[in-house]
Design a protein around this motif. Structure first.
Motif, short mmCIF file in Angstrom:
data_model
loop_
_atom_site.label_atom_id
_atom_site.label_comp_id
_atom_site.label_asym_id
_atom_site.label_seq_id
_atom_site.Cartn_x
_atom_site.Cartn_y
_atom_site.Cartn_z
N ALA A 153 0.82 -1.21 0.00
CA ALA A 153 0.00 0.00 0.00
C ALA A 153 0.85 1.26 0.00
CB ALA A 153 -0.93 0.01 1.20
N GLY A 154 2.17 1.09 0.25
CA GLY A 154 3.05 2.25 0.25
C GLY A 154 3.30 2.83 1.62
N TRP A 155 3.20 1.98 2.65
CA TRP A 155 3.41 2.46 4.02
C TRP A 155 4.70 1.88 4.57
CZ3 TRP A 155 1.15 0.49 9.18
CH2 TRP A 155 1.41 1.43 10.19
N PRO A 156 5.75 2.71 4.76
CA PRO A 156 6.96 2.24 5.42
C PRO A 156 6.75 2.21 6.92
CG PRO A 156 7.21 4.54 4.80
CD PRO A 156 5.85 4.12 4.35
N PHE B 124 6.92 5.98 -3.27
CA PHE B 124 6.02 4.94 -3.78
C PHE B 124 6.03 4.89 -5.30
CE2 PHE B 124 1.78 3.74 -5.35
CZ PHE B 124 1.64 2.49 -4.78
N TRP B 125 5.78 6.02 -5.95
CA TRP B 125 5.63 6.02 -7.41
C TRP B 125 6.96 5.88 -8.14
CZ3 TRP B 125 0.98 5.16 -9.12
CH2 TRP B 125 -0.12 5.53 -8.35
N SER B 126 8.06 6.19 -7.49
CA SER B 126 9.37 6.09 -8.16
C SER B 126 9.94 4.68 -8.12
CB SER B 126 10.38 7.04 -7.48
OG SER B 126 10.00 8.38 -7.59
N ASN B 127 9.61 3.90 -7.08
CA ASN B 127 10.40 2.71 -6.80
C ASN B 127 9.72 1.38 -7.04
OD1 ASN B 127 13.06 3.65 -5.67
ND2 ASN B 127 11.69 4.80 -4.32
N LEU B 128 8.41 1.30 -6.96
CA LEU B 128 7.78 -0.01 -7.10
C LEU B 128 7.92 -0.53 -8.53
CD1 LEU B 128 6.50 0.69 -4.31
CD2 LEU B 128 4.50 -0.59 -5.09
N HIS C 298 -3.00 1.51 -2.18
CA HIS C 298 -2.38 2.80 -1.88
C HIS C 298 -3.42 3.91 -1.79
CE1 HIS C 298 0.72 5.83 -1.62
NE2 HIS C 298 0.22 6.47 -2.68
N VAL C 299 -4.37 3.90 -2.71
CA VAL C 299 -5.45 4.89 -2.65
C VAL C 299 -6.20 4.76 -1.33
CG1 VAL C 299 -7.64 5.60 -3.66
CG2 VAL C 299 -5.69 5.09 -5.14
N GLY C 300 -6.47 3.52 -0.92
CA GLY C 300 -7.15 3.31 0.35
C GLY C 300 -6.35 3.82 1.53
N LEU C 301 -5.03 3.60 1.49
CA LEU C 301 -4.16 4.09 2.56
C LEU C 301 -4.18 5.61 2.64
CD1 LEU C 301 -1.92 3.65 4.72
CD2 LEU C 301 -0.26 3.79 2.84
N PRO D 88 11.25 -7.52 -0.81
CA PRO D 88 10.44 -8.25 0.17
C PRO D 88 9.35 -7.38 0.77
CG PRO D 88 12.52 -7.60 1.15
CD PRO D 88 12.58 -7.16 -0.28
N MET D 89 8.22 -7.29 0.08
CA MET D 89 7.10 -6.48 0.53
C MET D 89 5.88 -7.36 0.75
SD MET D 89 7.24 -3.01 -1.78
CE MET D 89 7.36 -3.87 -3.35
N GLY D 90 5.08 -7.01 1.73
CA GLY D 90 3.84 -7.71 1.98
C GLY D 90 2.68 -6.73 2.02
N LEU D 91 1.55 -7.20 2.52
CA LEU D 91 0.37 -6.34 2.61
C LEU D 91 0.37 -5.49 3.86
CD1 LEU D 91 -2.37 -8.85 1.39
CD2 LEU D 91 -1.36 -6.94 0.12
N GLY D 92 1.38 -5.68 4.73
CA GLY D 92 1.34 -5.01 6.02
C GLY D 92 0.56 -5.85 7.00
N SER D 93 0.47 -5.40 8.24
CA SER D 93 -0.22 -6.19 9.26
C SER D 93 -0.87 -5.27 10.28
CB SER D 93 0.77 -7.13 9.96
OG SER D 93 1.70 -6.38 10.73
#
Length: 356
Positions: free
Chosen positions: A153-156, A257-261, A273-276, A328-333
């Motif tokens: 979602a783009g949340w570090p 977010f927009w530069s790296n994924l 990401h929009v939801g976040l 290594p990215m997931g959906l978050g928790s």
């Protein structure tokens, strides 16, 4: 496995193994305890020779004059005042001569064996960065970070933020998305291969996440080690409640977010990401902090014209990667959200209470 000490036959003993780069704005107030702990725990082994570089972008000459008297071994790089963390850190990185570079906040305190433990994972030549177990200095039984994670979602988020150190003390050396900007180590040649340091256009905040992405685009591993421990004052150098910083963080979150994924992950991440962003906007509106957040998103939108160039840079790193890029990215928790809401109090907030 790669030896850490320089090869005597190559004449490499004149080059430090590690350069410790400390950007500072507040100067002596924070540097004094930081440097005291650093020199107290610096290894005596000449095979682990280190240099200390302070990159000073604070007002006046007081810091440089004090360092010349109190710590003549320290090399000082002087910048114009108020350049921001990224430019100050990059100036120190450019001046550094070590094979490895630790970028260290001036609001930190070092512990015994921190250099040896922080450099050990670099024996694997694919490791580009090592992040330590960073503890809250005021309450060292609590974790500040165990490296950074990043959700689709783009949340570090800081791994383990606010948790008991006992949960992390026995973890293995393991991959993380990015290295915490407060105290991490980098392979100098990996920094050079990915642009020379932090993205100066970010000024400060999320620059460590952005660098983690670029290292991974270039095929390097970023790992966490619990054996290296650093104490850190949370936000001793800046007040996160500042509208200016909130605006900058809102902007930088979008640029990262927009530069790296990678394109495939970006397609999957768009709706989360929009939801976040909507959830963050609602949270800030409820706390009457919406305007800086909104302005930061507008600032990011104004930079859309540069987005293509930023993504081409990452693609170029991927084409010349030392091994296939891995993210290594997931959906978050839910635990990440709970950690964030129950995070340790910032030093700036504690200072304000002491003045009341």
């Amino acid at each position: 496995m790669e030896p850490l000490a320089p090869d005597e036959a190559s004449g490499g003993l004149s080059r430090p193994v590690c350069s410790i780069v400390i950007p500072t704005y507040h100067g002596r107030r924070l540097l004094e305890p930081c440097l005291e702990s650093l020199f107290r725990h610096l290894p005596r082994d000449p095979a682990l020779a280190c240099e200390v570089v302070v990159s000073d972008n604070g007002p006046g000459e007081e810091t440089r004059q004090w360092l010349a008297q109190a710590h003549p071994r320290v090399r000082v790089v002087r910048l114009a005042p108020g350049q921001g963390f990224c430019r100050a850190a990059n100036a120190g990185i450019e001046a550094a001569r070590g094979r490895f570079i630790q970028v260290l906040n001036d609001d930190t305190e070092l512990t015994p064996g921190w250099i040896e433990a922080g450099l050990e994972p670099f024996r694997d030549p694919t490791v580009g960065a090592v992040t330590p177990l960073v503890l809250v200095r005021a309450t060292p039984e609590r974790v500040d970070s165990a490296g950074d994670s990043y959700s689709l979602a783009g949340w570090p988020s800081k791994r383990g933020h606010g948790q008991s150190v006992a949960r992390w003390a026995s973890r293995p050396v393991e991959d993380v998305m990015s290295a915490s900007g407060s105290a991490s180590f980098y392979r100098a040649e990996a920094l050079q291969a990915t642009g020379g340091g932090f993205d100066a256009s970010l000024v400060s905040y999320y620059e460590d996440v952005d660098l983690g992405f670029r290292l991974r685009w270039a095929g390097y591993r970023v790992v966490f080690t619990p054996h290296c421990r650093v104490l850190h004052d949370i936000s001793a150098t800046a007040d996160h409640r500042s509208p200016r910083l909130q605006r900058l963080m809102a902007r930088n979150a979008e640029l990262v977010f927009w530069s790296n994924l990678p394109a495939r992950k970006l397609a999957l991440a768009f709706l989360p990401h929009v939801g976040l962003v909507l959830a963050q906007a609602a949270w800030r509106m409820a706390r009457l902090r919406f305007i800086p957040f909104y302005l930061g998103k507008i600032d990011a939108a104004r930079e859309l014209g540069r987005l293509s160039a930023r993504r081409k840079l990452r693609a170029g790193l991927g084409r010349n990667a030392v091994r296939p890029p891995h993210f290594p990215m997931g959906l978050g928790s839910i635990e990440d959200v709970v950690n964030h809401l129950r995070r340790p109090r910032e030093t700036s907030a504690l200072r304000d209470e002491s003045r009341a």
